[in-house]
Design a protein around this motif. Structure first.
Motif, PDB file in Angstrom:
ATOM      1  N   ASP A 243      14.331  24.664  19.370  1.00 38.88           N
ATOM      2  CA  ASP A 243      12.942  24.796  19.667  1.00 38.88           C
ATOM      3  C   ASP A 243      12.049  23.747  20.435  1.00 38.88           C
ATOM      4  O   ASP A 243      11.916  22.552  19.927  1.00 38.88           O
ATOM      5  N   PRO A 244      11.886  23.984  21.572  1.00 38.39           N
ATOM      6  CA  PRO A 244      11.549  22.922  22.716  1.00 38.39           C
ATOM      7  C   PRO A 244      10.108  22.318  22.219  1.00 38.39           C
ATOM      8  O   PRO A 244       9.455  21.526  22.647  1.00 38.39           O
ATOM      9  N   HIS A 245       9.291  23.415  21.531  1.00 40.27           N
ATOM     10  CA  HIS A 245       7.708  23.144  21.342  1.00 40.27           C
ATOM     11  C   HIS A 245       7.382  22.064  20.963  1.00 40.27           C
ATOM     12  O   HIS A 245       6.391  21.264  21.401  1.00 40.27           O
ATOM     13  N   PRO A 246       7.943  21.428  19.805  1.00 43.60           N
ATOM     14  CA  PRO A 246       7.427  20.278  19.183  1.00 43.60           C
ATOM     15  C   PRO A 246       7.577  19.245  20.136  1.00 43.60           C
ATOM     16  O   PRO A 246       7.159  18.028  20.256  1.00 43.60           O
ATOM     17  N   TYR A 247       8.950  19.012  21.021  1.00 41.49           N
ATOM     18  CA  TYR A 247       9.084  18.081  22.074  1.00 41.49           C
ATOM     19  C   TYR A 247       8.218  18.189  23.011  1.00 41.49           C
ATOM     20  O   TYR A 247       7.685  16.825  23.548  1.00 41.49           O
ATOM     21  N   TYR A 248       7.795  19.189  23.715  1.00 40.55           N
ATOM     22  CA  TYR A 248       6.674  19.254  24.415  1.00 40.55           C
ATOM     23  C   TYR A 248       5.351  18.725  24.170  1.00 40.55           C
ATOM     24  O   TYR A 248       4.500  18.222  24.607  1.00 40.55           O
ATOM     25  N   ALA A 249       5.141  19.152  22.575  1.00 40.71           N
ATOM     26  CA  ALA A 249       3.764  18.697  22.022  1.00 40.71           C
ATOM     27  C   ALA A 249       3.767  17.365  22.066  1.00 40.71           C
ATOM     28  O   ALA A 249       2.847  16.527  22.431  1.00 40.71           O
ATOM     29  N   ALA A 250       5.111  16.628  21.629  1.00 37.70           N
ATOM     30  CA  ALA A 250       5.094  15.224  21.808  1.00 37.70           C
ATOM     31  C   ALA A 250       4.949  14.312  22.927  1.00 37.70           C
ATOM     32  O   ALA A 250       4.135  13.441  23.153  1.00 37.70           O
ATOM     33  N   LEU A 251       5.502  15.148  24.081  1.00 36.50           N
ATOM     34  CA  LEU A 251       5.183  14.438  25.453  1.00 36.50           C
ATOM     35  C   LEU A 251       3.700  14.800  25.963  1.00 36.50           C
ATOM     36  O   LEU A 251       3.163  13.836  26.424  1.00 36.50           O
ATOM     37  N   ARG A 252       3.081  15.728  25.748  1.00 36.80           N
ATOM     38  CA  ARG A 252       1.831  16.073  26.073  1.00 36.80           C
ATOM     39  C   ARG A 252       0.889  15.093  25.028  1.00 36.80           C
ATOM     40  O   ARG A 252      -0.265  14.778  25.719  1.00 36.80           O
ATOM     41  N   ALA A 253       1.186  14.675  23.763  1.00 34.58           N
ATOM     42  CA  ALA A 253       0.296  13.794  23.280  1.00 34.58           C
ATOM     43  C   ALA A 253       0.373  12.490  24.129  1.00 34.58           C
ATOM     44  O   ALA A 253      -0.689  11.608  23.826  1.00 34.58           O
TER      45      ALA A 253
END
Length: 412
Positions: free
Chosen positions: A27-37
């Protein structure tokens, strides 16, 4: 030269988001959310000990893609900083082809590719796809069950691209295996790179000896006068870039279609074009999720982040898609081309129309032969291949009414 501020210095001391973890594949979404944060540019690892800046903001991505003075595609200064056995080297090391070139060299290489692919007529490409689909459905159709990744999309692309590059069907399994190891970037990456390089070297040696009606021969005879070595690396790029992302594009589209029966029925009835499903994937689950790699020529501040030289700056098309989905949601038109899956600027994909044709024809032809495809597993239980660069299913098991393409009354 400007110097980094304390905040910018602290940025690169923060714990990087690890895109090589198994959790990223699930699930890449939490990783992308962490990057965007972290802001428009995040701090990540592509492999253990291999840091990278990751662009997650559309404006920053477009600025990067169009700025050929500040940023380069040449990775050789970075290569000197990583171990020879780094699992991402196969996807990132320098080669004399259009992907890793700047300026006049890039224009020369890119022109030869465009000219060669312009010789591939749409009707001919469509016929190659139809032939490959017929061959594969002949194998799986009578069984009533199949894995659409291992038994359809990946072998389909091997058949189509081998035919374009002048190779026999019998070479397809070898191409599939080598590219699979290479792009995953794991322990077998170096072996996959070596196997794929050997595959391409043998092909160019054969075409140098005897031309054919195929892409390598057209590149060898191009007026730009590419050397056999240059043609080898052009083919290394285009054969791999054509096969792997296109296979994943079709797999991801089929998984989204089959997981939504109402959507599937509009496609099989002809009420909605298959191209819509392909565009949905390019928006929401693009197959080459993190790539478009650049390197700052000198250290600088870019969109508020201090960018060091010789450190990869990766564009996260996956994170950009997630941001667009959250911001625009259902308001986006199906034909909206605002995604950046084809990249942009001088290095934008030169053969996107060929890719769209292959993907749409493959899905349409398959669903014509087997109109009652049904997923065996719900989409949330499907598994994904590891690796920082791609979004790629390991398998897509389906069942359907057993059928042969040659049975009376079959379509088309």
């Amino acid at each position: 030269m400007t110097q980094p501020s304390p905040a910018e210095q602290a940025f690169c001391l923060a714990a990087p988001v690890r895109l090589w973890e198994d959790g990223f594949a699930r699930d890449p979404h939490p990783y992308y959310a962490a990057l965007r944060a972290q802001g428009p540019i995040g701090w990540a690892e592509l492999a253990p000990g291999v840091p990278a800046y990751v662009v997650t903001d559309r404006r920053a991505a477009l600025d990067l893609l169009h700025d050929t003075k500040t940023f380069s595609h040449d990775p050789r200064p970075w290569e000197a900083t990583v171990p020879d056995d780094s699992p991402v080297l196969g996807m990132m090391r320098w080669r004399p082809n259009t992907l890793f070139a700047d300026g006049a060299a890039h224009i020369r290489y890119r022109t030869t590719l465009i000219d060669a692919f312009d010789l591939v007529e749409p009707h001919d490409l469509r016929a190659r796809v139809h032939r490959a689909v017929h061959l594969l459905v002949s194998r799986i159709g009578p069984r009533g069950a199949a894995d659409l990744v291992g038994e359809f999309t990946r072998p389909l692309m091997a058949l189509v691209f081998n035919s374009l590059f002048g190779l026999p069907d019998s070479a397809s399994d070898r191409l599939n295996a080598a590219l699979g190891k290479l792009i995953e970037g794991g322990a077998q990456a170096a072996q996959g790179e070596a196997e794929y390089a050997g595959y391409v070297l043998e092909l160019i040696a054969a075409k140098t000896e005897r031309r054919g009606d195929d892409l390598p021969s057209w590149l060898l005879d191009h007026p730009a006068g590419l050397t056999p070595e240059e043609v080898t690396w052009q083919v290394f790029l285009t054969l791999g870039a054509g096969h792997e992302p296109t296979a994943n594009l079709v797999s991801n589209a089929l998984s989204r279609i089959l997981g939504n029966p109402a959507y599937y029925s509009t496609l099989t009835s002809g009420a909605r074009p298959v191209t819509d499903a392909v565009l949905e994937v390019l928006h929401h689950e693009t197959p080459l999720a993190n790539y478009g790699i650049h390197y700052a020529r000198t250290p600088l501040t870019f969109h508020g982040v201090w960018i060091r030289a010789a450190v990869p700056v990766v564009i996260s098309y996956g994170a950009l898609a997630q941001a667009t989905e959250q911001e625009r949601g259902a308001d986006r038109h199906p034909g909206d081309a605002s995604h950046l899956s084809w990249s942009a600027g001088p290095h934008a994909c030169p053969v996107k129309q060929h890719t769209l044709l292959i993907a749409a024809e493959a899905i349409e032809r398959l669903t014509q032969w087997l109109p009652d495809l049904e997923p065996v597993l719900p989409r949330e239980r499907l598994t994904w291949r590891p690796g920082p660069f791609h979004r790629s299913l390991t398998a897509l098991p389906v069942r359907f009414t057993p059928r042969s393409p040659d049975q009376p009354g079959g379509r088309p």
